[in-house]
Design an enzyme around this catalytic site. Structure first.
Site, PDB file in Angstrom:
ATOM      1  N   GLU A 116      24.753  29.545  58.110  1.00 47.32           N
ATOM      2  CA  GLU A 116      25.787  29.928  57.142  1.00 47.32           C
ATOM      3  C   GLU A 116      25.229  31.021  56.242  1.00 47.32           C
ATOM      4  O   GLU A 116      24.180  30.853  55.604  1.00 47.32           O
ATOM      5  CB  GLU A 116      26.253  28.747  56.288  1.00 47.32           C
ATOM      6  CG  GLU A 116      27.381  29.161  55.353  1.00 47.32           C
ATOM      7  CD  GLU A 116      28.003  28.015  54.572  1.00 47.32           C
ATOM      8  OE1 GLU A 116      29.152  28.178  54.137  1.00 47.32           O
ATOM      9  OE2 GLU A 116      27.340  26.982  54.382  1.00 47.32           O
ATOM     10  N   ASN A 168      17.779  38.204  52.583  1.00 48.64           N
ATOM     11  CA  ASN A 168      18.871  39.139  52.835  1.00 48.64           C
ATOM     12  C   ASN A 168      19.328  38.939  54.282  1.00 48.64           C
ATOM     13  O   ASN A 168      18.613  39.279  55.225  1.00 48.64           O
ATOM     14  CB  ASN A 168      18.373  40.570  52.613  1.00 48.64           C
ATOM     15  CG  ASN A 168      19.455  41.601  52.798  1.00 48.64           C
ATOM     16  OD1 ASN A 168      20.646  41.296  52.840  1.00 48.64           O
ATOM     17  ND2 ASN A 168      19.052  42.862  52.909  1.00 48.64           N
ATOM     18  N   ASP A 190      31.370  37.986  48.978  1.00 47.62           N
ATOM     19  CA  ASP A 190      31.725  38.893  47.878  1.00 47.62           C
ATOM     20  C   ASP A 190      32.663  39.970  48.409  1.00 47.62           C
ATOM     21  O   ASP A 190      32.315  40.693  49.348  1.00 47.62           O
ATOM     22  CB  ASP A 190      30.450  39.518  47.329  1.00 47.62           C
ATOM     23  CG  ASP A 190      30.688  40.410  46.117  1.00 47.62           C
ATOM     24  OD1 ASP A 190      31.866  40.671  45.786  1.00 47.62           O
ATOM     25  OD2 ASP A 190      29.702  40.848  45.514  1.00 47.62           O
ATOM     26  N   LYS A 194      36.071  47.135  44.399  1.00 45.58           N
ATOM     27  CA  LYS A 194      36.217  48.574  44.195  1.00 45.58           C
ATOM     28  C   LYS A 194      36.052  49.308  45.527  1.00 45.58           C
ATOM     29  O   LYS A 194      35.155  49.011  46.308  1.00 45.58           O
ATOM     30  CB  LYS A 194      35.183  49.084  43.187  1.00 45.58           C
ATOM     31  CG  LYS A 194      35.370  48.540  41.775  1.00 45.58           C
ATOM     32  CD  LYS A 194      34.313  49.099  40.838  1.00 45.58           C
ATOM     33  CE  LYS A 194      34.500  48.549  39.422  1.00 45.58           C
ATOM     34  NZ  LYS A 194      33.461  49.067  38.497  1.00 45.58           N
TER      35      LYS A 194
END
Length: 312
Positions: A116, A168, A190, A194
């Site tokens: 996950e 990461n 996330d 923008k």
């Protein structure tokens, strides 16, 4: 593991790693370093290229764990937290390769592995591990509070089939051998709302290539988002890629133009098209994060992509 290292206070803002926390971060903030627990590594001959201008899907900020989470880290990091990273961007350390030998070494068996990406507070991955002792789970999380809370939930139940890596995720999949992973889960990443930050979204062509290579044949990448524009992004990236089949059977209407944080209210008046998505994945527990999204009136978009042989 060096227990003294793990007893130091973590330096990251408390909160979830799912996108509610990431909305609080400044994309220009300099990441900070976090400690990880000790584990042995495999395949010391592996090389790991790190592009000079790597695009990150996360940003980390300074802060402290509360006492409860610090105790969880101190008590359970030895058992669950893998030491596979280096540097303040949480890159995979030289010599680490995720393969079936690594799984056998750290889980002690040859059971299928589910990874996950972005486990947040760990509610979902820990519940899945408890419900499926015949499956191994690897929770990838970059934020210290999320890591600590996952350790807490797993440690309380003494689960033997879960490990946590503060890494990461794209860098880990670059060093994952073919056929190592049965499924990959990416729930509520996330959204980077923008437009100029859309390149930071975790679902990208390069990431899909690395995940495809890591999966067993017919393995699955399950994705969920409560952001309509991210759903469009997923379709644009994934639906026409060679080697992937969209298993969705639900028709969903989405705007065919992207919106940013400042003009999201224009989406309803844009041209729409139909896309195929999946029913809600029954293996995903209804977390507090998802409940809040539903209470706010957001629609949950589920995707199931199957890795099939490439045609070329």
């Amino acid at each position: 593991m060096n227990s003294n290292t793990m007893s130091e206070t973590r330096n990251v803002t408390p909160g979830s790693s799912n996108h509610s926390e990431e909305h609080m971060t400044d994309p220009m903030t300099t990441p900070t370093t976090a400690g990880v627990a000790h584990a042995t590594t495999a395949n010391a001959s592996a090389t790991h290229p790190h592009p000079l201008h790597k695009v990150l899907s996360f940003v980390r900020r300074s802060g402290r764990l509360d006492d409860r989470l610090q105790r969880a880290w101190d008590n359970y990091a030895d058992t669950y937290l893998l030491d596979i990273t280096t540097g303040n961007l949480l890159d995979v350390r030289e010599g680490v390769t995720l393969n079936r030998n690594f799984v056998a070494q750290h889980w002690g068996n040859d059971n299928p592995l589910i990874v996950e990406i972005g486990t947040g507070q760990g509610e979902n991955v820990v519940a899945a591990a408890a419900a499926h002792p015949e499956t191994n789970f690897l929770a990838l999380e970059v934020y210290d509070p999320g890591v600590a809370h996952t350790l807490l939930l797993a440690g309380k139940q003494g689960l033997p089939n879960i490990r946590v890596a503060q890494v990461n995720a794209p860098e880990l999949f670059k060093v994952t051998e073919p056929g190592t992973v049965a499924e990959v889960w990416t729930f509520f990443p996330d959204p980077w709302p923008k437009k100029k930050h859309h390149k930071r979204r975790i679902v990208q062509v390069g990431m899909s290539d690395d995940i495809h290579r890591a999966l067993v044949e017919n393995g699955l990448w399950r994705i969920a988002t409560d952001i309509e524009d991210y759903a469009l992004h997923v379709h644009e990236v994934m639906d026409h890629l060679d080697g992937w089949t969209n298993l969705g059977g639900v028709t969903v209407s989405l705007p065919v133009e992207h919106v940013g944080k400042g003009n999201a209210d224009m989406a309803a008046d844009m041209p729409h098209a139909d896309f195929k998505e999946s029913e809600r994945f029954e293996g995903r527990v209804l977390t507090n994060f998802e409940k809040k999204g539903l209470a706010a009136g957001r629609v949950i978009h589920d995707f199931t992509y199957q890795a099939v042989p490439v045609s070329r």
